[in-house]
Design a protein around this motif. Structure first.
Motif, short mmCIF file in Angstrom:
data_model
loop_
_atom_site.label_atom_id
_atom_site.label_comp_id
_atom_site.label_asym_id
_atom_site.label_seq_id
_atom_site.Cartn_x
_atom_site.Cartn_y
_atom_site.Cartn_z
N GLN A 270 -25.12 7.26 -34.40
CA GLN A 270 -26.17 6.67 -35.22
C GLN A 270 -26.47 5.25 -34.75
O GLN A 270 -27.64 4.86 -34.67
CB GLN A 270 -25.75 6.65 -36.70
CG GLN A 270 -25.81 7.99 -37.37
CD GLN A 270 -25.23 7.96 -38.77
OE1 GLN A 270 -24.37 7.14 -39.09
NE2 GLN A 270 -25.70 8.87 -39.61
N TYR A 271 -25.44 4.49 -34.45
CA TYR A 271 -25.63 3.13 -33.96
C TYR A 271 -26.41 3.13 -32.65
O TYR A 271 -27.23 2.25 -32.39
CB TYR A 271 -24.27 2.44 -33.77
CG TYR A 271 -24.38 1.10 -33.11
CD1 TYR A 271 -24.83 -0.01 -33.82
CD2 TYR A 271 -24.06 0.93 -31.77
CE1 TYR A 271 -24.95 -1.24 -33.22
CE2 TYR A 271 -24.19 -0.30 -31.15
CZ TYR A 271 -24.63 -1.38 -31.88
OH TYR A 271 -24.77 -2.60 -31.28
N ARG B 193 -16.33 9.04 -37.27
CA ARG B 193 -16.36 7.92 -36.32
C ARG B 193 -17.38 8.18 -35.21
O ARG B 193 -18.15 7.29 -34.84
CB ARG B 193 -14.96 7.72 -35.72
CG ARG B 193 -14.82 6.52 -34.84
CD ARG B 193 -13.35 6.27 -34.50
NE ARG B 193 -12.91 7.05 -33.39
CZ ARG B 193 -12.88 6.62 -32.13
NH1 ARG B 193 -13.26 5.40 -31.85
NH2 ARG B 193 -12.45 7.40 -31.17
N ARG C 157 -20.96 7.85 -36.63
CA ARG C 157 -21.36 6.44 -36.77
C ARG C 157 -21.74 5.85 -35.41
O ARG C 157 -22.71 5.12 -35.28
CB ARG C 157 -20.24 5.63 -37.41
CG ARG C 157 -20.15 5.77 -38.90
CD ARG C 157 -19.21 4.74 -39.52
NE ARG C 157 -17.89 4.72 -38.92
CZ ARG C 157 -16.87 5.52 -39.27
NH1 ARG C 157 -17.05 6.42 -40.22
NH2 ARG C 157 -15.70 5.41 -38.69
#
Length: 149
Positions: free
Chosen positions: A131-132, A125, A128
């Motif tokens: 990365q976003y 989580r 992610r």
């Protein structure tokens, strides 16, 4: 009738609020003045006078996004959307004194706390999320493991 001086003044009013890329100014002026053929001439004059600079815009934009906790990949994408690509974007990202690894570490800590994730689901989580935000795998590894590049 719209002339170059009217276009120039409209562009200067936009630049008085914040830095704009040439592409942003071109889009705004073209919309406002129905694709007037003098838009390019007005923008050329502003650039020649040093009132509009894509490199200055890219540096200011990069610093602003850095303060917001955005990573280099996200900043590069947003610069590209504003007409700044290639070497100009890379110069803005890497020639300033910006520590992207430390930013990634601090962004993760602000969002999830100082404690490193203990289970794989939570780690995924957080990966992610980072990365976003636009961080690369080395920066994310540093933020999660505290390891150097």
């Amino acid at each position: 009738m719209v002339n170059i001086s009217v276009l120039r003044m409209a562009a200067m009013n936009l630049l008085a609020m914040r830095e704009h890329s040439r592409a942003e100014l071109h889009k705004k002026l073209s919309q406002r003045f129905d694709n007037h053929p003098g838009v390019d001439d007005a923008l050329n004059q502003l650039a020649a006078d040093g009132l509009q600079s894509d490199s200055r815009f890219a540096e200011a934009f990069t610093r602003m996004r850095f303060r917001q906790g955005k990573g280099p990949r996200r900043v590069t994408q947003e610069l590209s959307e504003r007409g700044i690509t290639g070497s100009l974007a890379q110069t803005a990202l890497w020639e300033q004194e910006l520590d992207w690894f430390d930013l990634c570490l601090n962004t993760r800590a602000r969002r999830f706390g100082e404690q490193a994730p203990t289970d794989l689901k939570e780690k995924a989580r957080q990966i992610r999320f980072l990365q976003y935000r636009g961080f690369d795998s080395e920066q994310i590894r540093y933020a999660l493991d505290g390891q150097s590049q």
